[in-house]
Write a protein that holds these residues in place. Structure first.
Motif, mmCIF file in Angstrom:
data_model
loop_
_atom_site.group_PDB
_atom_site.id
_atom_site.type_symbol
_atom_site.label_atom_id
_atom_site.label_comp_id
_atom_site.label_asym_id
_atom_site.label_seq_id
_atom_site.Cartn_x
_atom_site.Cartn_y
_atom_site.Cartn_z
ATOM 1 N N VAL A 132 0.841 -1.195 0.000
ATOM 2 C CA VAL A 132 0.000 0.000 0.000
ATOM 3 C C VAL A 132 0.879 1.250 0.000
ATOM 4 C CG1 VAL A 132 -1.743 1.285 1.308
ATOM 5 C CG2 VAL A 132 -1.756 -1.217 1.316
ATOM 6 N N GLY A 133 0.549 2.197 -0.850
ATOM 7 C CA GLY A 133 1.232 3.486 -0.810
ATOM 8 C C GLY A 133 2.574 3.519 -1.513
ATOM 9 N N SER A 134 2.962 2.428 -2.185
ATOM 10 C CA SER A 134 4.286 2.415 -2.809
ATOM 11 C C SER A 134 4.293 3.147 -4.146
ATOM 12 C CB SER A 134 4.771 0.972 -2.985
ATOM 13 O OG SER A 134 3.866 0.253 -3.795
ATOM 14 N N GLY A 135 3.089 3.455 -4.657
ATOM 15 C CA GLY A 135 3.047 4.242 -5.898
ATOM 16 C C GLY A 135 2.607 3.446 -7.107
ATOM 17 N N LYS A 136 1.799 2.425 -6.894
ATOM 18 C CA LYS A 136 1.337 1.597 -8.016
ATOM 19 C C LYS A 136 0.452 2.407 -8.962
ATOM 20 C CE LYS A 136 -0.625 -1.447 -5.326
ATOM 21 N NZ LYS A 136 -0.162 -0.907 -4.037
ATOM 22 N N THR A 137 -0.493 3.151 -8.371
ATOM 23 C CA THR A 137 -1.421 3.906 -9.214
ATOM 24 C C THR A 137 -0.677 5.007 -9.961
ATOM 25 O OG1 THR A 137 -3.152 3.438 -7.614
ATOM 26 C CG2 THR A 137 -3.613 5.135 -9.234
ATOM 27 N N ALA A 138 0.276 5.644 -9.281
ATOM 28 C CA ALA A 138 1.058 6.697 -9.938
ATOM 29 C C ALA A 138 1.868 6.106 -11.087
ATOM 30 C CB ALA A 138 1.978 7.370 -8.922
ATOM 31 N N LEU A 139 2.428 4.915 -10.889
ATOM 32 C CA LEU A 139 3.194 4.278 -11.969
ATOM 33 C C LEU A 139 2.273 3.903 -13.128
ATOM 34 C CD1 LEU A 139 5.753 3.107 -13.207
ATOM 35 C CD2 LEU A 139 5.350 0.985 -11.920
ATOM 36 N N ASP A 188 13.637 10.254 -4.697
ATOM 37 C CA ASP A 188 13.885 11.635 -4.296
ATOM 38 C C ASP A 188 13.697 11.835 -2.795
ATOM 39 O OD1 ASP A 188 11.186 10.993 -5.232
ATOM 40 O OD2 ASP A 188 10.670 13.047 -4.612
ATOM 41 N N LEU A 189 13.021 10.876 -2.160
ATOM 42 C CA LEU A 189 12.769 11.018 -0.725
ATOM 43 C C LEU A 189 13.852 10.353 0.118
ATOM 44 C CD1 LEU A 189 8.923 10.262 -0.560
ATOM 45 C CD2 LEU A 189 10.075 12.478 -0.692
ATOM 46 N N ALA A 190 14.835 9.716 -0.511
ATOM 47 C CA ALA A 190 15.802 8.900 0.225
ATOM 48 C C ALA A 190 16.461 9.673 1.361
ATOM 49 C CB ALA A 190 16.854 8.349 -0.731
ATOM 50 N N GLU A 191 16.934 10.847 1.037
ATOM 51 C CA GLU A 191 17.622 11.621 2.079
ATOM 52 C C GLU A 191 16.672 11.997 3.203
ATOM 53 O OE1 GLU A 191 20.119 14.980 1.234
ATOM 54 O OE2 GLU A 191 20.868 13.991 -0.599
ATOM 55 N N LEU A 192 15.476 12.383 2.826
ATOM 56 C CA LEU A 192 14.498 12.840 3.826
ATOM 57 C C LEU A 192 14.163 11.752 4.835
ATOM 58 C CD1 LEU A 192 12.034 14.829 1.533
ATOM 59 C CD2 LEU A 192 13.640 15.773 3.211
ATOM 60 N N VAL A 193 14.085 10.499 4.360
ATOM 61 C CA VAL A 193 13.683 9.422 5.269
ATOM 62 C C VAL A 193 14.883 8.615 5.755
ATOM 63 C CG1 VAL A 193 11.409 9.218 4.203
ATOM 64 C CG2 VAL A 193 13.290 7.782 3.385
ATOM 65 N N GLY A 194 16.082 9.075 5.394
ATOM 66 C CA GLY A 194 17.290 8.413 5.864
ATOM 67 C C GLY A 194 17.489 7.026 5.285
ATOM 68 N N ILE A 211 14.812 -1.260 -11.282
ATOM 69 C CA ILE A 211 14.866 0.134 -11.736
ATOM 70 C C ILE A 211 14.538 1.039 -10.554
ATOM 71 C CG2 ILE A 211 13.700 1.877 -13.170
ATOM 72 C CD1 ILE A 211 13.343 -0.241 -15.327
ATOM 73 N N THR A 212 15.345 2.067 -10.360
ATOM 74 C CA THR A 212 15.028 3.073 -9.336
ATOM 75 C C THR A 212 14.498 4.305 -10.063
ATOM 76 O OG1 THR A 212 17.284 3.941 -9.413
ATOM 77 C CG2 THR A 212 16.816 2.262 -7.757
ATOM 78 N N GLN A 213 13.514 4.937 -9.458
ATOM 79 C CA GLN A 213 12.943 6.102 -10.145
ATOM 80 C C GLN A 213 12.262 7.048 -9.163
ATOM 81 O OE1 GLN A 213 9.773 4.871 -12.807
ATOM 82 N NE2 GLN A 213 8.340 4.653 -11.124
ATOM 83 N N SER A 214 12.043 8.247 -9.647
ATOM 84 C CA SER A 214 11.236 9.224 -8.922
ATOM 85 C C SER A 214 10.280 9.838 -9.926
ATOM 86 C CB SER A 214 12.126 10.313 -8.328
ATOM 87 O OG SER A 214 11.343 11.475 -8.123
ATOM 88 N N LEU A 215 9.012 9.667 -9.668
ATOM 89 C CA LEU A 215 8.037 10.217 -10.619
ATOM 90 C C LEU A 215 7.949 11.736 -10.498
ATOM 91 C CD1 LEU A 215 5.285 7.458 -10.463
ATOM 92 C CD2 LEU A 215 6.938 7.876 -12.288
ATOM 93 N N THR A 216 8.559 12.266 -9.427
ATOM 94 C CA THR A 216 8.646 13.724 -9.319
ATOM 95 C C THR A 216 9.651 14.245 -10.343
ATOM 96 O OG1 THR A 216 8.308 13.412 -6.974
ATOM 97 C CG2 THR A 216 8.956 15.606 -7.669
ATOM 98 N N ARG A 217 10.748 13.484 -10.464
ATOM 99 C CA ARG A 217 11.799 13.935 -11.396
ATOM 100 C C ARG A 217 11.486 13.515 -12.835
ATOM 101 N NH1 ARG A 217 16.524 11.705 -7.458
ATOM 102 N NH2 ARG A 217 16.227 13.209 -5.774
ATOM 103 N N THR A 218 10.970 12.313 -13.011
ATOM 104 C CA THR A 218 10.651 11.822 -14.362
ATOM 105 C C THR A 218 9.217 11.309 -14.369
ATOM 106 O OG1 THR A 218 11.607 9.693 -13.736
ATOM 107 C CG2 THR A 218 13.016 11.173 -14.991
ATOM 108 N N ALA A 225 8.023 8.009 -16.175
ATOM 109 C CA ALA A 225 8.670 6.726 -15.894
ATOM 110 C C ALA A 225 9.347 6.126 -17.131
ATOM 111 C CB ALA A 225 7.651 5.740 -15.329
ATOM 112 N N PRO A 226 10.298 6.864 -17.739
ATOM 113 C CA PRO A 226 10.834 6.442 -19.041
ATOM 114 C C PRO A 226 11.510 5.067 -19.015
ATOM 115 C CG PRO A 226 12.131 8.249 -18.103
ATOM 116 C CD PRO A 226 10.903 8.136 -17.272
ATOM 117 N N GLU A 227 12.243 4.759 -17.958
ATOM 118 C CA GLU A 227 12.950 3.472 -17.946
ATOM 119 C C GLU A 227 11.977 2.304 -17.868
ATOM 120 O OE1 GLU A 227 16.705 2.824 -15.711
ATOM 121 O OE2 GLU A 227 16.230 4.801 -14.873
ATOM 122 N N VAL A 228 10.965 2.464 -17.006
ATOM 123 C CA VAL A 228 9.968 1.393 -16.871
ATOM 124 C C VAL A 228 9.195 1.254 -18.172
ATOM 125 C CG1 VAL A 228 7.983 0.553 -15.563
ATOM 126 C CG2 VAL A 228 9.795 1.815 -14.391
ATOM 127 N N ALA A 229 8.855 2.386 -18.780
ATOM 128 C CA ALA A 229 8.121 2.355 -20.046
ATOM 129 C C ALA A 229 8.930 1.619 -21.111
ATOM 130 C CB ALA A 229 7.792 3.772 -20.501
#
Lengths: 240, 257, 232
Positions: free
Chosen positions: A50-57, A188-194, A214-221, A224-228
């Motif tokens: 839950v909340g990992s970003g499935k719908t956003a992906l 993009d949240l890695a630093e924020l959540v340690g 694949i690592t990604q941030s939908l804020t930055r991309t 999702a070009p790599e996944v696509a």
């Protein structure tokens, strides 16, 4: 090859196949998968906690691929109308290209043990849109043990996120270890959540052997070009 | 008691568009009374006949039969005038009533009996069979009340069959009674009155509904209005909600008498 | 019924059978949301009523379908059973739920028990009613009408019982005991359904379930606004 195949770390790109192994953390592609047939749409599962970003992906893939592939989406257990409207509001898909499945409070059952409701939804979309090339089936949020049945999908993506903690890949479970693609979201949240990205990625590769990460941030991309690209490759492989 | 009544209406050959009562045979306790003025009907208007129960019927053991024929293009409105009370008889056998309605091509029937009250210790079996020609229309209401106020209900089996050109549109029966689980949320959910109205019209109907009422399109055409209520007045109001949701609502409005 | 149940009957009645049953609550979810069922006593009443109405109708048609399958009837007979069950199922929501489960069961049955009878049935009714399909599987695998009725009647209450555990968090042992107490009623109802198995489709009993019909329609209406977890 060493006898104990789990005593060593699998580096990225390691290319070997394990014998039958009942270790739940074992990394191996499923050798019993049904071959997707060219006569129907390619079915892609997107699962994860839950909340990992499935719908956003899912929305990102619709944006990235919608112009080049005839696609539709099946959602599982959309609990609120806000969520249900997410894809529609994102403006990436016509509402009649989205079928919602209700799972009777058992999201894992609906994608794994009894895939009837999801197959029905796919059937309905294929009848409504003859010539569909890709159906994305987004699972309801579940735990790390939930994976799609090979009777339902041709390939599956498991989505985890950085905010869930950098230990998630190490915990394994069939989603992390056997999915055709592991996506680590919200980097993009890695630093924020340690969260230590290096540890996370290394753990992921160690758990998954040859299978890609694949690592990604939908804020930055946002698209999702790599996944696509990965999805394009899988769909093309069947079409060829 | 055994009784067999019959009614036939048809278009008057000499006065086009006017429905006349061609045959009428009452048989106590089934008394048929044409509404005053039925001898000079207006063009396009329905023949109106009242169904009067002239004896407190049915009693246990009674066998009552009513046969109704509506000729091509004719219109009939068959009304009840008072609630039917299903009462216990002297013998431990059920009373039985059968109503058969045949509606010919282009004809219309409105069968609107008053509620049936299933009194304590009653044992009644009711059957309604409607046969429609391909382009006939019909609506048939049934309001079942479990017991008089404050009284437990007796036993009732009521069956409705509606066919169009031989194709079944609706078949359903209800079994009510003190031991028949009426309180179950799956049966009557604690309500005392079950009201249904078959509306066999050609229109395509969208499902509609609200608290304890629904208008539902049937699979083979036509629609069924269903309501559950604590009393008959409320049930009639809920049925009216369902009729109002029907595309032919204007056609289905209750005329003022 | 003294015959032991056929293995197919056990498989079809198993909650792990992959026929899509787990997403249906048989009106229980709507009854819960309207406050009609909140505890074990309400659930027992709901299930007993469901068994006598929707359960009986399903059992009647399963028995008739088992009888028909064993005799390898002509395709027109399957069309008639389908139309007659449609006429006994007045709400679109109930018909959709029945056909969704029938289609799901058919998908599994075609893999597990392929037969000319199933092929005939699905050729004329590709989305069959659940009860007809379950009956046909019994009849085409050596089961009898009574067994088909028993399986179908059991499924009419086991699904909602399981949904109650999931929705209300009821004690699963207590819910299981509620189901077990329906045993005599299930046996009686199955035997009664078997007695009409050879009747013409038009003459089969037609028990209605008014409250379940209204709950099913309300379930669909409310799904548009507040979302339901079950398909029915």
């Amino acid at each position: 090859m060493p006898a104990d195949r789990h005593a060593h770390d699998h580096g990225p790109g390691a290319d070997h196949v394990h014998p039958v192994n009942f270790d739940p953390t074992a990394a191996e592609p499923d050798r019993h998968r049904a071959e997707p047939s060219a006569g129907r749409a390619f079915r892609l599962g997107i699962g994860g906690p839950v909340g990992s970003g499935k719908t956003a992906l899912t929305a990102a893939l619709c944006r990235a691929l919608g112009a080049e592939l005839r696609l539709a989406v099946v959602t599982n257990d959309i609990y609120t109308t806000e969520d249900a409207d997410f894809l529609r509001r994102a403006g990436v898909l016509a509402p009649d290209r989205i079928e919602a499945v209700r799972t009777g409070c058992c999201p894992h059952t609906a994608i794994r043990d009894d895939i009837t409701a999801n197959l029905d939804a796919v059937d309905q979309l294929e009848q409504r849109f003859p010539g569909l090339e890709l159906v994305i089936i987004e699972s309801g949020g579940d735990n790390l043990t939930a994976v799609f049945s090979r009777g339902l999908v041709d390939a599956q993506i498991f989505v985890v996120d950085v905010a869930g903690g950098d230990k998630v890949p190490r915990k394994g479970g069939p989603g992390v270890t056997t999915a055709d693609l592991l996506v680590i979201n919200k980097v993009d949240l890695a630093e924020l959540v340690g969260a230590d990205m290096a540890v996370m990625v290394a753990d992921a590769h160690r758990m998954r052997g040859a299978l890609p990460v694949i690592t990604q941030s939908l804020t930055r991309t946002p698209d999702a070009p790599e996944v696509a690209d990965w999805v394009r490759g899988r769909v093309a492989r069947v079409a060829a | 008691m055994r009784a067999s009544a019959a009614l036939a209406v048809e278009l008057d050959r000499r006065r086009p568009g006017r429905t006349v009562v061609r045959a009428l045979r009452s048989a106590a306790p089934l008394t048929l009374v044409p509404r005053a003025g039925a001898a000079r009907p207006e063009a396009g208007a329905a023949a109106v006949v009242h169904l009067v129960s002239s004896a407190p019927a049915p009693l246990g053991g009674d066998e009552l039969e009513l046969t109704v024929r509506v000729g091509p293009g004719a219109r009939l409105r068959l009304h009840g005038v008072a609630a039917t009370l299903a009462l216990p008889g002297h013998r431990s056998v059920p009373s039985h009533s059968v109503v058969r309605i045949e509606v010919a091509e282009g004809a219309r029937v409105d069968y609107l009996p008053e509620p049936t009250v299933v009194t304590a210790r009653a044992w009644h079996r009711a059957e309604l069979r409607v046969e429609l020609a391909g382009h006939a229309v019909a609506r048939c209401r049934e309001v079942l009340v479990l017991g008089r106020s404050g009284e437990p209900a007796g036993r009732l089996h009521s069956a409705v069959h509606v066919r169009r050109a031989g194709v079944p549109l609706l078949r359903q029966s209800v079994d009510l009674g003190p031991d028949e689980l009426a309180d179950s949320p799956a049966v009557l959910a604690g309500h005392r009155v079950l009201a249904t109205e078959v509306i066999a019209w050609p229109d395509v109907v969208e499902p509609a509904g609200g608290d304890w009422w629904a208008l539902s399109p049937l699979a083979a055409g036509g629609a069924l209005a269903t309501a559950l209520a604590p009393d008959a007045v409320t049930a009639q109001r809920l049925l009216a909600n369902a009729r109002a949701a029907h595309p032919a609502a204007a056609d289905l409005a209750e005329p003022a008498w | 019924m003294t015959d032991p149940p056929s293995p197919a009957a056990l498989i079809l009645a198993d909650s792990r059978f992959p026929g899509g049953g787990h997403v249906h609550s048989g009106g229980l979810e709507q009854a819960v949301s309207q406050g009609l069922v909140s505890g074990l006593d309400d659930l027992a009443g709901f299930l007993a009523g469901r068994l006598r109405t929707a359960g009986r109708l399903a059992a009647v048609f399963a028995a008739a379908a088992a009888h028909a399958a064993a005799r390898r009837v002509r395709p027109a007979h399957w069309v008639a059973l389908d139309a007659e069950l449609d006429a006994r199922t007045p709400t679109p929501a109930q018909r959709a739920a029945s056909r969704a489960q029938g289609r799901g069961t058919a998908r599994a049955a075609l893999v597990a028990w392929p037969s000319p009878v199933l092929a005939d049935l699905l050729a004329v009714t590709p989305r069959p009613h659940h009860a007809v399909l379950v009956g046909a599987v019994h009849g085409s695998t050596g089961g009898n009408a009574g067994q088909a009725a028993l399986t179908t009647a059991y499924l009419a209450v086991s699904g909602p019982a399981s949904a109650a555990v999931r929705l209300l968090g009821l004690d699963p042992f207590a819910v299981n005991a509620v189901l077990a107490r329906l045993g005599p009623a299930l046996t009686e109802l199955a035997a009664e359904a078997a007695r009409t198995a050879a009747d013409r489709p038009a003459d089969l009993p037609a028990p209605s379930s008014p409250a379940l019909d209204l709950l099913a329609e309300a379930h669909d209406r409310h799904h548009q606004q507040e979302v339901r977890l079950f398909a029915s």
